[in-house]
Design a protein around this motif. Sequence first.
Motif, mmCIF file in Angstrom:
data_model
loop_
_atom_site.group_PDB
_atom_site.id
_atom_site.type_symbol
_atom_site.label_atom_id
_atom_site.label_comp_id
_atom_site.label_asym_id
_atom_site.label_seq_id
_atom_site.Cartn_x
_atom_site.Cartn_y
_atom_site.Cartn_z
ATOM 1 N N ASP A 336 0.868 -1.182 0.000
ATOM 2 C CA ASP A 336 0.000 0.000 0.000
ATOM 3 C C ASP A 336 0.907 1.235 0.000
ATOM 4 N N LEU A 337 1.288 1.684 -1.184
ATOM 5 C CA LEU A 337 2.298 2.732 -1.310
ATOM 6 C C LEU A 337 1.813 4.083 -0.778
ATOM 7 N N ASN A 338 0.534 4.392 -0.977
ATOM 8 C CA ASN A 338 0.016 5.688 -0.513
ATOM 9 C C ASN A 338 0.104 5.819 1.004
ATOM 10 N N ASN A 339 -0.380 4.776 1.692
ATOM 11 C CA ASN A 339 -0.319 4.812 3.160
ATOM 12 C C ASN A 339 1.116 4.720 3.662
ATOM 13 N N GLN A 340 1.932 3.947 2.956
ATOM 14 C CA GLN A 340 3.336 3.840 3.340
ATOM 15 C C GLN A 340 4.003 5.212 3.285
ATOM 16 N N LEU A 341 3.766 5.947 2.193
ATOM 17 C CA LEU A 341 4.345 7.282 2.037
ATOM 18 C C LEU A 341 3.799 8.247 3.091
ATOM 19 N N SER A 342 2.492 8.168 3.345
ATOM 20 C CA SER A 342 1.853 9.056 4.331
ATOM 21 C C SER A 342 2.476 8.877 5.715
ATOM 22 N N TYR A 343 2.667 7.612 6.111
ATOM 23 C CA TYR A 343 3.195 7.366 7.458
ATOM 24 C C TYR A 343 4.704 7.595 7.547
ATOM 25 N N ILE A 344 5.391 7.488 6.415
ATOM 26 C CA ILE A 344 6.814 7.873 6.414
ATOM 27 C C ILE A 344 6.923 9.370 6.702
ATOM 28 N N ASP A 345 6.053 10.161 6.078
ATOM 29 C CA ASP A 345 6.047 11.612 6.340
ATOM 30 C C ASP A 345 5.735 11.908 7.801
ATOM 31 N N LYS A 346 4.751 11.196 8.350
ATOM 32 C CA LYS A 346 4.398 11.394 9.763
ATOM 33 C C LYS A 346 5.569 11.012 10.674
ATOM 34 N N PHE A 347 6.221 9.907 10.318
ATOM 35 C CA PHE A 347 7.366 9.447 11.116
ATOM 36 C C PHE A 347 8.483 10.487 11.105
ATOM 37 N N LEU A 348 8.796 11.016 9.918
ATOM 38 C CA LEU A 348 9.876 11.997 9.819
ATOM 39 C C LEU A 348 9.534 13.270 10.594
#
Length: 573
Positions: A336-348
């Motif tokens: 799930d690339l969209n959610n993966q990218l979203s949570y990477i941003d949140k993590f950073l």
Amino acid sequence: MSRNRILFYIYILLNLQTFIYGQDESSKIIDSLAQLDFEKLEVTFYEMLDKSLDEAEPYAKAYLQKGIVEKTKFHTARGYYLISQLYRNNLERRIRYVDSAISVSKNLTNEKYPVFFYTHKGYLYSSSGLFNKALDYYLEALEYAKKTNNNGYVCILQHNIGIIKRKYGKYEEAKSLFKKSLIYSKSELNKNKRYKDSITYLNTLSELVSVYIFEKQIDSASHFNKIGLEISKELGVKRFFRLNQGRIDYHNDKYKKAIENLEWVLNPINESNLPGHDLISTYYYLGKSYAALSKNDRAMTYYKKIDSIFQSSHYQIPETRLAYLEIIKHYKSVNDLNNQLSYIDKFLHSDSIYNKNLLDVTNKLNMEYEVPILLEEKEKIIDELKTQNNQSNYGLLILSVVVVIILTVFVVYYQRNKKYKTRFGELMQEQKQLPKEQLIPVVEEIGIADEVVEMILKGLDNFESTNGFLQSNLTSGALASQLNTNSKYLTKVIKFKRDKNFTPYINDLRIEYIVEQLKVDVKLQNYTIKALASEAGFNSTEVFSKSFFKKTGIYPSYFIKKLQNYEKVTDKT
């Protein structure tokens, strides 16, 4: 004048009369209550507070009014504090009333005030995740406590500062403060056997257990947690020891038992009273326990609760970033690339805030907490030296000490540097070792069937050759499951055939791997220590550095620096 305008004015007059009458009635109630003594007003206030804020409010206002009228600063300050408790969900307003209490009580000679109000203000900020601000007021309270020789509050503030150190991963320093606090609170408990002393002792004991868990010293954690569970049987603080027990059960691979304890902590009565860091920790370990049982949807529910806490308040502790990593890993596994990218941003975003706060808190602890303590110790040493020596010998002694220290530091530095260079040279010359079982002589019978030992050894050979040890959060239970055996047999075979306990065995494999990779991969030499730790399967930079030193005799930063110089020299030749 129109009929509608006349009706409007009548409406305004009627409502104004109601407002004035209501105000008048409220003043009469407060005036009447102010005839009661301060103790009666405060006791009734707290009785009403648990039932209704509206019913408690007149008692707090009457207490404050009585203090102002009678011109007693002690009770006036106390009145502002009582009113502050009416605004549980409004930090700004609550702080405003606590500030009024501080302002009134600043010149009191009472040993409890204003130190209590500074401590409480720090607690309010800490409960909202504003640890940097909390530290400001804890340090100010500590200054007042030391001035008045209030050892009780020194103990409380050591505990509170220890919590902040724990939240930022300074486990050894936190443990030291908790142990100091426990010594005092236990002595008071032995003297008085009061409820208050017992709660103070148990709160600190539960925090000490938490540190042992974070350091993965599970036996120590279990020992002290049993003591806490026994003493806190009938007390509300028991929920903290049940939380600790859930975390201990998780680390002992007892996932169902962990869930049972952690869900008890989250029952409606307890959940509403849990501090932010304990709530996050409970969610995180529930997530980890459900994930270990392959119930990933349940696990994600709890990880996302942690995300919700961060999004609404920016409150975060080390488990916050770990929860984000678990969410990212999940969405990667399902593509799930969209959610993966979203949570990477949140993590950073979360990590940037955490690292900034860590820097601010560390600087403040160093400059405003650690340095004053060192200066106090310095003054004590100087005073002792003055009593032992006359003025002429004193200067000579200090000079001698300084010279000895400088020489000692120089010799230690020289010897250490020489030792590090030797170890670096040895590491560069080392070749890949033979399979471990050929190096370790069998000194006694293992007590496991030969075919089982053989099966486990083959599994370990494959595990080592495929770099399975790079998996983060690897436990003996998880590896045993991969090798179709149990953790008891696995750890026993590792002990006898690899001559190591499980954790050192895994850590050594990781260090051997990263050393070899650093030799051949120039890109890795530009990684941060934190990134290298992750590359080698470590969750903690501190554990990685310690393991690297234990295995190689030098620290990773030194090894990389020498390696880069080595590469430059090699290129030139």
